[in-house]
Design a protein around this motif. Structure first.
Motif, PDB file in Angstrom:
ATOM      1  N   ASN A 262       3.430  28.481 -32.562  1.00 27.14           N
ATOM      2  CA  ASN A 262       1.989  29.155 -32.347  1.00 27.14           C
ATOM      3  C   ASN A 262       2.444  30.611 -31.837  1.00 27.14           C
ATOM      4  OD1 ASN A 262       0.733  27.208 -33.657  1.00 27.14           O
ATOM      5  ND2 ASN A 262       0.302  26.488 -31.518  1.00 27.14           N
ATOM      6  N   GLY A 263       3.227  31.903 -32.010  1.00 17.93           N
ATOM      7  CA  GLY A 263       3.363  32.927 -31.287  1.00 17.93           C
ATOM      8  C   GLY A 263       3.028  32.550 -30.275  1.00 17.93           C
ATOM      9  N   GLU A 264       3.957  31.841 -29.373  1.00 15.62           N
ATOM     10  CA  GLU A 264       4.175  31.910 -27.448  1.00 15.62           C
ATOM     11  C   GLU A 264       4.757  33.291 -27.283  1.00 15.62           C
ATOM     12  OE1 GLU A 264       4.190  28.553 -25.718  1.00 15.62           O
ATOM     13  OE2 GLU A 264       5.513  27.685 -27.368  1.00 15.62           O
ATOM     14  N   GLY A 265       5.611  33.711 -28.008  1.00 21.71           N
ATOM     15  CA  GLY A 265       6.395  34.376 -26.997  1.00 21.71           C
ATOM     16  C   GLY A 265       8.077  33.850 -27.300  1.00 21.71           C
ATOM     17  N   PRO A 266       9.235  33.636 -26.647  1.00 19.04           N
ATOM     18  CA  PRO A 266      10.191  33.939 -25.841  1.00 19.04           C
ATOM     19  C   PRO A 266      10.199  32.301 -25.259  1.00 19.04           C
ATOM     20  CG  PRO A 266      10.622  35.666 -24.913  1.00 19.04           C
ATOM     21  CD  PRO A 266       9.611  35.388 -26.356  1.00 19.04           C
ATOM     22  N   VAL A 267      10.777  31.473 -25.887  1.00 16.71           N
ATOM     23  CA  VAL A 267      10.507  29.976 -24.302  1.00 16.71           C
ATOM     24  C   VAL A 267      12.199  29.913 -23.703  1.00 16.71           C
ATOM     25  CG1 VAL A 267       9.139  29.009 -25.580  1.00 16.71           C
ATOM     26  CG2 VAL A 267      11.019  28.506 -26.274  1.00 16.71           C
ATOM     27  N   ILE A 268      13.353  30.515 -24.159  1.00 12.96           N
ATOM     28  CA  ILE A 268      14.503  30.236 -23.495  1.00 12.96           C
ATOM     29  C   ILE A 268      14.748  32.229 -22.827  1.00 12.96           C
ATOM     30  CG2 ILE A 268      14.943  28.378 -24.496  1.00 12.96           C
ATOM     31  CD1 ILE A 268      16.396  32.083 -25.324  1.00 12.96           C
ATOM     32  N   ALA A 269      15.530  31.995 -21.979  1.00 12.16           N
ATOM     33  CA  ALA A 269      16.048  33.227 -21.925  1.00 12.16           C
ATOM     34  C   ALA A 269      17.087  32.649 -20.892  1.00 12.16           C
ATOM     35  CB  ALA A 269      15.008  33.872 -20.688  1.00 12.16           C
ATOM     36  N   VAL A 270      18.346  33.763 -20.875  1.00 16.13           N
ATOM     37  CA  VAL A 270      20.110  33.843 -20.040  1.00 16.13           C
ATOM     38  C   VAL A 270      19.854  34.285 -19.169  1.00 16.13           C
ATOM     39  CG1 VAL A 270      22.486  32.277 -20.245  1.00 16.13           C
ATOM     40  CG2 VAL A 270      20.743  31.708 -22.293  1.00 16.13           C
ATOM     41  N   GLU A 271      20.396  33.975 -17.847  1.00 15.67           N
ATOM     42  CA  GLU A 271      21.561  34.899 -17.129  1.00 15.67           C
ATOM     43  C   GLU A 271      22.374  34.594 -16.333  1.00 15.67           C
ATOM     44  OE1 GLU A 271      21.096  37.469 -15.240  1.00 15.67           O
ATOM     45  OE2 GLU A 271      19.712  38.622 -16.161  1.00 15.67           O
ATOM     46  N   ALA A 272      22.688  35.150 -15.206  1.00 18.84           N
ATOM     47  CA  ALA A 272      24.078  35.009 -14.727  1.00 18.84           C
ATOM     48  C   ALA A 272      23.970  34.931 -13.415  1.00 18.84           C
ATOM     49  CB  ALA A 272      25.371  35.189 -15.337  1.00 18.84           C
ATOM     50  N   THR A 273      24.406  33.998 -11.796  1.00 15.73           N
ATOM     51  CA  THR A 273      24.513  34.711 -10.645  1.00 15.73           C
ATOM     52  C   THR A 273      25.990  35.933 -10.786  1.00 15.73           C
ATOM     53  OG1 THR A 273      26.322  32.699 -10.541  1.00 15.73           O
ATOM     54  CG2 THR A 273      24.354  32.062 -10.415  1.00 15.73           C
ATOM     55  N   THR A 274      25.026  36.623  -9.568  1.00 19.40           N
ATOM     56  CA  THR A 274      26.394  37.565  -9.413  1.00 19.40           C
ATOM     57  C   THR A 274      26.928  38.113  -8.565  1.00 19.40           C
ATOM     58  OG1 THR A 274      24.665  38.141  -7.643  1.00 19.40           O
ATOM     59  CG2 THR A 274      24.015  39.111  -9.374  1.00 19.40           C
ATOM     60  N   ALA A 275      27.634  36.698  -8.578  1.00 13.10           N
ATOM     61  CA  ALA A 275      29.307  36.176  -8.172  1.00 13.10           C
ATOM     62  C   ALA A 275      30.262  36.661  -9.334  1.00 13.10           C
ATOM     63  CB  ALA A 275      29.778  34.829  -8.363  1.00 13.10           C
ATOM     64  N   GLU A 276      30.903  37.539  -8.308  1.00 11.29           N
ATOM     65  CA  GLU A 276      32.119  38.759  -9.603  1.00 11.29           C
ATOM     66  C   GLU A 276      32.951  38.216 -10.508  1.00 11.29           C
ATOM     67  OE1 GLU A 276      33.109  42.447  -7.346  1.00 11.29           O
ATOM     68  OE2 GLU A 276      31.097  42.718  -6.880  1.00 11.29           O
ATOM     69  N   GLU A 277      33.200  36.549  -8.798  1.00  5.79           N
ATOM     70  CA  GLU A 277      34.525  36.403  -9.354  1.00  5.79           C
ATOM     71  C   GLU A 277      34.295  34.642 -10.606  1.00  5.79           C
ATOM     72  OE1 GLU A 277      37.197  35.021  -6.545  1.00  5.79           O
ATOM     73  OE2 GLU A 277      37.089  37.174  -5.621  1.00  5.79           O
ATOM     74  N   THR A 278      32.647  34.112 -10.221  1.00  7.19           N
ATOM     75  CA  THR A 278      32.702  32.974 -11.204  1.00  7.19           C
ATOM     76  C   THR A 278      31.672  33.406 -11.551  1.00  7.19           C
ATOM     77  OG1 THR A 278      33.233  31.831  -9.041  1.00  7.19           O
ATOM     78  CG2 THR A 278      34.909  31.853 -10.326  1.00  7.19           C
ATOM     79  N   PRO A 279      30.719  34.541 -12.415  1.00  8.71           N
ATOM     80  CA  PRO A 279      29.426  33.760 -12.509  1.00  8.71           C
ATOM     81  C   PRO A 279      29.034  32.599 -12.881  1.00  8.71           C
ATOM     82  CG  PRO A 279      30.311  35.646 -13.546  1.00  8.71           C
ATOM     83  CD  PRO A 279      31.624  35.240 -12.393  1.00  8.71           C
ATOM     84  N   GLU A 280      27.737  32.708 -12.845  1.00  2.00           N
ATOM     85  CA  GLU A 280      27.331  30.919 -13.524  1.00  2.00           C
ATOM     86  C   GLU A 280      26.544  31.761 -14.635  1.00  2.00           C
ATOM     87  OE1 GLU A 280      26.141  28.252 -10.969  1.00  2.00           O
ATOM     88  OE2 GLU A 280      28.230  27.220 -10.439  1.00  2.00           O
ATOM     89  N   LEU A 281      26.301  31.204 -16.250  1.00  2.00           N
ATOM     90  CA  LEU A 281      25.214  30.999 -16.909  1.00  2.00           C
ATOM     91  C   LEU A 281      24.219  29.855 -16.562  1.00  2.00           C
ATOM     92  CD1 LEU A 281      27.789  31.687 -19.750  1.00  2.00           C
ATOM     93  CD2 LEU A 281      27.066  33.826 -18.324  1.00  2.00           C
ATOM     94  N   THR A 282      23.205  31.186 -16.918  1.00  5.14           N
ATOM     95  CA  THR A 282      22.011  29.872 -16.375  1.00  5.14           C
ATOM     96  C   THR A 282      20.783  29.790 -18.103  1.00  5.14           C
ATOM     97  OG1 THR A 282      22.468  30.285 -14.120  1.00  5.14           O
ATOM     98  CG2 THR A 282      19.895  29.387 -14.474  1.00  5.14           C
ATOM     99  N   LEU A 283      20.266  28.864 -18.130  1.00  9.04           N
ATOM    100  CA  LEU A 283      19.484  29.207 -19.324  1.00  9.04           C
ATOM    101  C   LEU A 283      17.784  28.670 -18.393  1.00  9.04           C
ATOM    102  CD1 LEU A 283      18.424  28.896 -22.085  1.00  9.04           C
ATOM    103  CD2 LEU A 283      18.223  26.514 -21.703  1.00  9.04           C
ATOM    104  N   PHE A 284      17.395  29.750 -18.740  1.00  6.33           N
ATOM    105  CA  PHE A 284      15.761  29.461 -18.285  1.00  6.33           C
ATOM    106  C   PHE A 284      14.587  28.844 -19.158  1.00  6.33           C
ATOM    107  CE2 PHE A 284      17.160  32.452 -14.644  1.00  6.33           C
ATOM    108  CZ  PHE A 284      16.271  32.141 -14.080  1.00  6.33           C
ATOM    109  N   THR A 285      14.299  27.778 -18.994  1.00  3.14           N
ATOM    110  CA  THR A 285      13.652  27.336 -20.930  1.00  3.14           C
ATOM    111  C   THR A 285      12.343  27.184 -20.067  1.00  3.14           C
ATOM    112  OG1 THR A 285      13.620  26.034 -22.032  1.00  3.14           O
ATOM    113  CG2 THR A 285      15.177  25.316 -19.983  1.00  3.14           C
ATOM    114  N   ALA A 286      11.536  27.230 -21.420  1.00  6.97           N
ATOM    115  CA  ALA A 286      10.010  26.700 -21.022  1.00  6.97           C
ATOM    116  C   ALA A 286       9.898  25.197 -22.230  1.00  6.97           C
ATOM    117  CB  ALA A 286       9.186  27.747 -21.232  1.00  6.97           C
ATOM    118  N   ARG A 287      11.143  24.425 -22.283  1.00  9.93           N
ATOM    119  CA  ARG A 287      10.636  23.579 -22.961  1.00  9.93           C
ATOM    120  C   ARG A 287      12.254  22.450 -22.309  1.00  9.93           C
ATOM    121  NH1 ARG A 287       6.988  25.310 -24.888  1.00  9.93           N
ATOM    122  NH2 ARG A 287       6.865  26.061 -27.433  1.00  9.93           N
TER     123      ARG A 287
END
Length: 344
Positions: A262-287
């Motif tokens: 129903n047009g509520e906007g995005p329900v996912i976003a991907v960010e990464a931790t700031t560790a330079e050598e091994t950043p971890e990809l993280t999914l934020f989700t409303a589902r």
């Protein structure tokens, strides 16, 4: 802290003169939903109509999609200017009858996902999407796809008043054709510098001239048509295993499977931790979802294992800025707050 970008009359009027006004006619009507503090909103949906006499109707809240859909029908709006998030909401909250007057959607601020292109074409088969690219510091339009020559997943040609170069991020030399590089710009639409700012200069010297460093990666194809492809903001890439990983590319894959209602906007976003050598990809989700499921989507889309999500965080909603963009700063703050110092 956000930077203050002073734009002069010359900056904005140069940008308007660059705009392909041939797409407008005396029969057109525009609806303005972008806030006036958004440079796209002030230049394209405020000053441009004043300069051209384009009939314009206004609504103050771009997330009130059902209201906007009704206004398009009642005021016979033929052109809408917005962001992919706002357009997606309007598509989902409207009927074909309500959007029948539309003939053109001018989209900027973010890359328009394929799913939005497809949904718009299904809901508005009579209309086209013109996709562009811009930055506030350039007043803001930098390039636009011609209405008679739309190419999916491109940002069109650089506007006439700009000079531009595409340089390799590591070497600082010309990136050449079919290779992503940093976009440098100069011209009368480019601002003179941030207000009351003592940080690093946004300008660089190249070929004996001063250029604005956009922070954005683009690619130019082999052809002579000058059409560019937007690859993403440099800060939205992370280096893993010697490879530059695009976080928006992961989001685009996942948004095809994890969708809003129903047009509520995005329900996912991907960010990464700031560790330079091994950043971890993280999914934020409303589902509700899990790592195994989303990583299967990533694998099936042909992305390498370096793109795999390492952590899933459930959230009530994905925070948005007033411009309709995802508030990644807030997500990074939450991510860093939830992690210990060694994990950041």
């Amino acid at each position: 802290m956000p930077k203050a970008v002073p734009l002069s009359h010359k900056n904005i009027l140069t940008n308007i003169r660059d705009t392909p006004l041939t797409v407008l006619s005396e029969n057109d009507a525009l609806i303005r939903i972008l806030p006036p503090f958004h440079s796209f909103g002030i230049t394209v949906t405020t000053v441009l109509p004043l300069c051209t006499g384009l009939r314009t109707v206004y609504h103050t809240n771009p997330i009130e999609a059902p209201v906007i859909a009704r206004m398009i029908k009642e005021y016979k709006v033929s052109i809408i200017v917005g962001t992919p998030t706002f357009l997606s909401g309007i598509i989902q909250a409207s009927t074909k009858v309500q959007l029948r007057p539309l003939r053109l959607a001018i989209i900027g601020a973010d890359k328009c996902p394929d799913a939005v292109h497809e949904a718009f074409k299904e809901r508005c088969p009579q209309a086209n999407i013109i996709e562009g690219y811009g930055v506030t510091e350039c007043s803001p339009i930098v390039s636009v796809t011609p209405e008679d020559y739309p190419k999916l997943n491109t940002i069109g040609r650089i506007l006439p008043s700009f000079e531009y170069r595409i340089v390799d991020v590591d070497t600082g030399k010309n990136a050449g054709k079919n290779r992503a590089g940093m976009l440098l710009l100069r011209g009368a639409s480019v601002f003179d510098g941030y207000l009351n700012y003592d940080g690093d200069s946004p300008f660089v010297e190249y070929e004996g001239k001063k250029w604005y460093r956009t922070g954005d990666l683009v690619m130019e194809g082999e052809g002579a048509d000058g059409v560019l492809v937007f690859c993403g903001r440099l800060k939205r890439f992370v280096k893993l295993g010697g490879e530059m990983i695009s976080l928006p590319a992961i989001e685009e894959v996942l948004s095809n499977h994890i969708k809003s209602d129903n047009g509520e906007g995005p329900v996912i976003a991907v960010e990464a931790t700031t560790a330079e050598e091994t950043p971890e990809l993280t999914l934020f989700t409303a589902r509700d979802t899990d790592r195994a499921t989303v990583n299967n989507y990533i694998r099936d889309a042909g992305l390498s294992a370096l793109h795999n999500i390492r952590r899933v965080i459930k959230t009530d909603e994905i925070p948005l800025l007033g411009t309709g963009k995802i508030d990644y700063r807030l997500l990074r703050e939450r991510l860093n707050r939830d992690l210990g110092p060694a994990q950041k």
